[in-house]
Design an enzyme around this catalytic site. Structure first.
Site, PDB file in Angstrom:
ATOM      1  N   ASP A 115       0.863  -1.184   0.000  1.00  0.00           N
ATOM      2  CA  ASP A 115       0.000   0.000   0.000  1.00  0.00           C
ATOM      3  C   ASP A 115       0.900   1.236   0.000  1.00  0.00           C
ATOM      4  O   ASP A 115       1.557   1.524   1.006  1.00  0.00           O
ATOM      5  CB  ASP A 115      -0.895  -0.033   1.239  1.00  0.00           C
ATOM      6  CG  ASP A 115      -1.913   1.108   1.267  1.00  0.00           C
ATOM      7  OD1 ASP A 115      -1.746   2.079   0.503  1.00  0.00           O
ATOM      8  OD2 ASP A 115      -2.875   1.023   2.061  1.00  0.00           O
ATOM      9  N   HIS A 116       0.895   1.967  -1.114  1.00  0.00           N
ATOM     10  CA  HIS A 116       1.814   3.099  -1.250  1.00  0.00           C
ATOM     11  C   HIS A 116       1.421   4.287  -0.377  1.00  0.00           C
ATOM     12  O   HIS A 116       2.176   5.256  -0.260  1.00  0.00           O
ATOM     13  CB  HIS A 116       1.874   3.540  -2.715  1.00  0.00           C
ATOM     14  CG  HIS A 116       3.171   4.191  -3.093  1.00  0.00           C
ATOM     15  ND1 HIS A 116       4.128   4.553  -2.170  1.00  0.00           N
ATOM     16  CD2 HIS A 116       3.678   4.566  -4.296  1.00  0.00           C
ATOM     17  CE1 HIS A 116       5.147   5.118  -2.785  1.00  0.00           C
ATOM     18  NE2 HIS A 116       4.905   5.137  -4.070  1.00  0.00           N
ATOM     19  N   ARG A 117       0.252   4.239   0.257  1.00  0.00           N
ATOM     20  CA  ARG A 117      -0.106   5.299   1.203  1.00  0.00           C
ATOM     21  C   ARG A 117       0.657   5.147   2.515  1.00  0.00           C
ATOM     22  O   ARG A 117       0.815   6.118   3.258  1.00  0.00           O
ATOM     23  CB  ARG A 117      -1.621   5.260   1.486  1.00  0.00           C
ATOM     24  CG  ARG A 117      -2.499   5.507   0.280  1.00  0.00           C
ATOM     25  CD  ARG A 117      -3.954   5.265   0.614  1.00  0.00           C
ATOM     26  NE  ARG A 117      -4.182   3.890   1.071  1.00  0.00           N
ATOM     27  CZ  ARG A 117      -5.366   3.452   1.503  1.00  0.00           C
ATOM     28  NH1 ARG A 117      -6.410   4.267   1.543  1.00  0.00           N
ATOM     29  NH2 ARG A 117      -5.500   2.202   1.887  1.00  0.00           N
TER      30      ARG A 117
END
Length: 569
Positions: free
Chosen positions: A540-542
């Site tokens: 998850d790049h967040r």
């Protein structure tokens, strides 16, 4: 008995409105300020009050008509009110004429009638204060009726406050960052003070008599007022009585008729609905064009909106594939191409489909690819086969991979986080539970091995075997599949050089494992055949950045490539 024509008042810059509702019938007695009819624009509804007391005669428009400022709406028979107002004015003029300087005080009526007016915040329909985000005028500026003077902002919209008359700005009473409520003063403006210009005697213009907004006592000359040039008296005197009397009766304060004029500027124009319904639709994210109205002439009521929302929610639960904002896949009749059979999805398959779609739509996925040299690991695993048999266990590569991932999570805690529901914080976990995807006849299940970092390889292998067996038998409990921090999905010997697994939200990462293959590997001096395991880390790049994934994968590859690393960490 005089006939009074009621006209469309100032609409605050709106070009036209619709006649929505009638409140009277011929012969009704009405008092001053009683609502005669209701008008509606795309931004607000407003009641038109009776300017005088009298007997209602008839409407000059029909429901549904479009009208604009100055259009005639209704007729009233006025018995006494206008005469009652005009008589004191006439008596005052006679007393003025008997003085040495006749009409001197009459000239002074002009500045009293229209010297200045206050611009106030109209009805916003809410008790919550609004922020002043921009002041569009300064002292000395000329403004025209309908011009925006300040911009206010609520938590739902930015709106303009229009000038209710044309004139010169005398004082600005607010500044940026102030908070204001309905009725608060915004500015003072001076309007034209020439009585002849402000109150023309042309009876053909029914709106002219209401162009000045003044209190009733302002028309009487003040005692001790200074004299003016007597040369203007003849032109002023004849016009005072007939022109002032009609303008006094309405006594409408600036902005009084602009009900809900503070509605947001972005509105839907092609629907028939009131401001309350429009506001509710905006809060619910509903396009009113899609709602069918059941009221008169297709008017959309609150019940219509509620039913529409209820139907949409029901459709969403029945057909999870139809995600709001994403076009649905068209249905195709495959039977026209050949023989087919419809088979209902199992509950597990349906839930998996919903969960995967939710994760794919909400999580910005990035996948990091690498290979681990497991030549030595595989040799060691095979050497332990006899001990595994004695224990009644099956020591698979997955046990080593799960153990390596647990160590990597401890070394890289950023992967052991979950993004908060509000998107503004993350939850750091201090336990390490790892889910392992298991293929079953009913669908994909992900049982969770708890506290992997505190267990040895034999214990992990035993628990993996038990969970896999129970998954295929359908005897897993809900607790067995909850609490995961990270997921491992292994294709084992099924083949493939790699794949991009979907993050199992709310986890931050998942490791996809493909089939190990013998490949030539350069050791710095020569190529040697080595058993290389393809790995694909989706995250998850967040929560996780590229550098984080690089460090995580280096640790996993190092641990799998050299068993001594398990001891050193």
């Amino acid at each position: 008995m005089a006939l009074e024509i009621v006209v469309v008042p100032d609409l605050g810059g709106v070009e036209s409105v619709e006649v929505l509702e009638f409140n009277c019938k011929p012969g009704d007695n009405v008092a001053s300020e009683d609502a005669l009819l209701v008008l509606e624009s795309d931004k607000a509804t407003m009641e038109v009050p009776s300017p005088l007391s009298g007997v209602f005669k008839r409407y000059l428009v029909a429901e549904g008509d479009q009208v604009k400022v100055g259009d005639q709406l209704a007729e009233l028979e006025v018995v006494s009110e206008s005469e009652a107002v005009a008589q004191p004015i006439s008596d005052s003029l006679e007393s003025i004429a008997s003085e040495e300087k006749p009409y001197a005080d009459v000239v002074e009526i002009a500045p009293v009638l229209a010297e200045e007016i206050l611009l106030v915040v109209p009805d916003t329909g809410s008790d919550v204060p609004l922020d002043v985000v921009e002041v569009l005028l300064k002292v000395g500026d000329e403004v025209s009726e309908g011009d925006a003077v300040v911009v206010l902002e609520s938590d739902k919209a930015s709106v303009d406050v229009p000038a209710t008359a044309s004139g010169l700005v005398r004082e600005v009473l607010v500044s940026e960052a102030d908070k204001v409520n309905t009725g608060d003063q915004v500015a003072r403006i001076a309007v034209p003070s020439n009585v002849s210009d402000a109150a023309p005697t042309d009876d053909a213009n029914p709106d002219a008599s209401t162009s000045l907004v003044v209190p009733a006592d302002a028309v009487l000359p003040a005692e001790g007022s200074e004299s003016s040039e007597p040369s203007v008296a003849p032109s002023v005197a004849p016009s005072v009585a007939p022109s002032v009397a009609p303008s006094v009766a309405p006594s409408v304060a600036p902005g009084e008729l602009m009900v809900e004029a503070m509605s947001p500027q972005t509105v839907q124009l092609d629907v028939y609905a009131g401001p309350a319904v429009r506001l509710a639709a905006r809060e619910l994210g509903v396009d009113l064009i899609e709602v069918k109205g059941t009221g008169p002439r297709g008017r959309i009521s609150r019940d219509d909106l509620n039913k529409f929302v209820a139907v949409r929610l029901l459709e969403a639960t029945r057909a999870p594939k139809n995600v709001v904002g994403i076009p649905a896949v068209p249905e195709i009749d495959f039977s026209k191409f050949g023989s087919v059979e419809k088979t209902k999805m199992t509950k597990i398959q349906s839930l998996t489909a919903v969960n995967m779609q939710r994760s794919w739509l909400n999580v910005p996925h990035v996948t990091h690819f690498d290979e681990a040299d497991i030549t030595d690991l595989e040799a060691f695993r095979k050497s332990m086969r006899d001990q595994a048999d004695l224990r009644g266990l099956k020591l698979t590569p997955v046990a080593f991979i799960v153990k390596a991932v647990a160590r990597a999570l401890a070394l890289n805690p950023v992967f052991n986080r979950s993004l908060g529901d509000d998107g503004k914080h993350f939850v750091q976990k201090f336990y390490i539970h790892i889910g392992v995807a298991v293929d079953t006849p009913k669908g994909l299940l992900v049982p969770v091995v708890k506290d992997v970092d505190q267990k040895g390889l034999w214990e992990i292998a035993k628990e993996l075997g038990e969970l896999a067996t129970r998954a295929r038998e359908g005897s897993l409990s809900a607790a067995d599949m909850q609490g995961g921090c990270f997921t491992v999905s292994s294709l084992g010997n099924l083949g493939g050089n790699g794949f991009t697994p979907i993050v199992n939200t709310p986890e931050a990462g998942i490791l996809g494992v493909s089939k190990a293959q013998i490949k030539p590997h350069w050791n710095g001096q020569e190529f040697k055949p080595r058993l290389l395991l393809p790995l694909a880390l989706s995250y998850d790049h967040r929560v996780v950045n590229g550098a984080d994934s690089g460090r995580f994968m280096v640790d996993v590859v190092s641990l799998l490539g050299d068993l001594r690393s398990f001891i050193m960490h």
